[in-house]
Motif scaffolding. Sequence first.
Motif, PDB file in Angstrom:
ATOM      1  N   GLY A   1      33.859 -86.751 -23.761  1.00 58.77           N
ATOM      2  CA  GLY A   1      34.772 -85.231 -23.771  1.00 58.77           C
ATOM      3  C   GLY A   1      36.213 -85.381 -23.906  1.00 58.77           C
ATOM      4  O   GLY A   1      36.571 -84.086 -23.980  1.00 58.77           O
TER       5      GLY A   1
ATOM      6  N   ILE B   1      40.968 -79.332 -15.073  1.00 48.77           N
ATOM      7  CA  ILE B   1      40.088 -79.141 -15.656  1.00 48.77           C
ATOM      8  C   ILE B   1      38.530 -78.389 -14.859  1.00 48.77           C
ATOM      9  O   ILE B   1      37.083 -78.314 -15.146  1.00 48.77           O
ATOM     10  CB  ILE B   1      40.214 -80.741 -15.147  1.00 48.77           C
ATOM     11  CG1 ILE B   1      40.906 -81.162 -15.711  1.00 48.77           C
ATOM     12  CG2 ILE B   1      38.355 -81.908 -15.242  1.00 48.77           C
ATOM     13  CD1 ILE B   1      41.488 -82.737 -15.418  1.00 48.77           C
TER      14      ILE B   1
ATOM     15  N   ARG C   1      38.509 -75.091 -17.329  1.00 51.76           N
ATOM     16  CA  ARG C   1      37.844 -75.126 -18.048  1.00 51.76           C
ATOM     17  C   ARG C   1      36.681 -75.646 -18.266  1.00 51.76           C
ATOM     18  O   ARG C   1      36.192 -76.109 -20.398  1.00 51.76           O
ATOM     19  CB  ARG C   1      39.245 -75.406 -18.908  1.00 51.76           C
ATOM     20  CG  ARG C   1      40.644 -74.105 -18.497  1.00 51.76           C
ATOM     21  CD  ARG C   1      40.726 -73.494 -18.949  1.00 51.76           C
ATOM     22  NE  ARG C   1      42.529 -71.988 -19.083  1.00 51.76           N
ATOM     23  CZ  ARG C   1      42.985 -72.354 -19.839  1.00 51.76           C
ATOM     24  NH1 ARG C   1      43.491 -73.119 -20.408  1.00 51.76           N
ATOM     25  NH2 ARG C   1      43.998 -72.219 -19.865  1.00 51.76           N
ATOM     26  N   ARG C   2      36.676 -77.204 -17.921  1.00 48.57           N
ATOM     27  CA  ARG C   2      35.587 -78.045 -17.968  1.00 48.57           C
ATOM     28  C   ARG C   2      34.432 -78.273 -17.221  1.00 48.57           C
ATOM     29  O   ARG C   2      34.690 -78.761 -16.264  1.00 48.57           O
ATOM     30  CB  ARG C   2      36.794 -79.806 -18.760  1.00 48.57           C
ATOM     31  CG  ARG C   2      37.662 -79.548 -19.024  1.00 48.57           C
ATOM     32  CD  ARG C   2      37.675 -79.545 -20.400  1.00 48.57           C
ATOM     33  NE  ARG C   2      38.724 -79.196 -21.414  1.00 48.57           N
ATOM     34  CZ  ARG C   2      38.633 -80.577 -22.276  1.00 48.57           C
ATOM     35  NH1 ARG C   2      38.553 -81.233 -22.274  1.00 48.57           N
ATOM     36  NH2 ARG C   2      40.211 -80.303 -22.884  1.00 48.57           N
TER      37      ARG C   2
ATOM     38  N   ALA D   1      32.611 -81.198 -16.107  1.00 47.20           N
ATOM     39  CA  ALA D   1      33.389 -82.267 -15.596  1.00 47.20           C
ATOM     40  C   ALA D   1      33.673 -82.491 -14.380  1.00 47.20           C
ATOM     41  O   ALA D   1      34.067 -81.524 -13.710  1.00 47.20           O
ATOM     42  CB  ALA D   1      34.942 -82.467 -15.985  1.00 47.20           C
TER      43      ALA D   1
ATOM     44  N   ASP E   1      43.334 -83.581 -25.837  1.00 47.42           N
ATOM     45  CA  ASP E   1      42.440 -83.731 -26.935  1.00 47.42           C
ATOM     46  C   ASP E   1      42.437 -83.647 -27.957  1.00 47.42           C
ATOM     47  O   ASP E   1      41.541 -83.693 -28.707  1.00 47.42           O
ATOM     48  CB  ASP E   1      41.706 -81.753 -26.883  1.00 47.42           C
ATOM     49  CG  ASP E   1      41.041 -81.360 -25.585  1.00 47.42           C
ATOM     50  OD1 ASP E   1      40.774 -82.224 -24.644  1.00 47.42           O
ATOM     51  OD2 ASP E   1      41.979 -80.339 -25.613  1.00 47.42           O
TER      52      ASP E   1
END
Length: 275
Positions: free
Chosen positions: A151, A23, A26-27, A30, A255
């Motif tokens: 998200g 997370i 890749r995010r 976040a 997702d």
Amino acid sequence: MAAPVVLVQGASRGLGLQFCRHILTRRAAAVVIATCRSPEDAAELRVLTAQHAGRITVLRMDVNREDDVRRAAHTVRDTVTRIDLLLNAAATLPAEGGRERRPGGGRLREGETSLRDVTAEGVISTLTTNAVGPLLVGKYFSGLLQKGGGGFGQQPAERARQHSGIMVNITAKVGSIGDNGLGGWYSYRMSKAALNMATRNLSIELGRSRPKVVCVSVHPGTVDTDLSRPYHKNVPKDKLFSAEVSVNHLMSIVDALNMEKTGKAYNWDGTELPW
């Protein structure tokens, strides 16, 4: 939109730790709340905290203690206004005679392969960590999940928001009653079957909220972690996943979640598992 908030329960090692890494890398927007029983021993979490300053908070929470879960929830509510994704990743694996298998605890023989290996202490300990703990986390953090929704999961733009936050419980295929053809592993199978029932119940109750919370169980495959490594001798190499590969698969499932998929158990490849 505000930065997505993710809470990872059981974040000090294995899948929980890899969820945090995934997370954070890749995010980009976040933020992560990483909980574990002993933050002072969580060296790899401290490394992540240094690498991603301001985006990850490490919090003490032992899911075997309800007061601990309640206290952690109060602390989180003082910090954030919502949780968009909650991942229950902590687990224990019983060994011979019902003893608890933990990293660094020495070599133990494969657990509870027959009835003679079962102990009340082992069953209760496994059920507490693997099933009761995630249920208590659901109890105390559901209010924040009901305020989430950003998200993660499918949110069709052409319709009103279908769901708020998402709760993901890490189950195991051996917890499927319909798929059980070998027996053994009494407390681990029982604990994951109980977790699946908790997931189903949570999906019904939290599916009545406005907006609704998505609740699912997911099986990560056979993952090469400290917890399960002693039991991999008969697992083909192409069926043994690294934590990174497993989490990549599981986040693809997350997702794609929506209210039509809530209350179910999914294999790492997205196929539905029988209860």
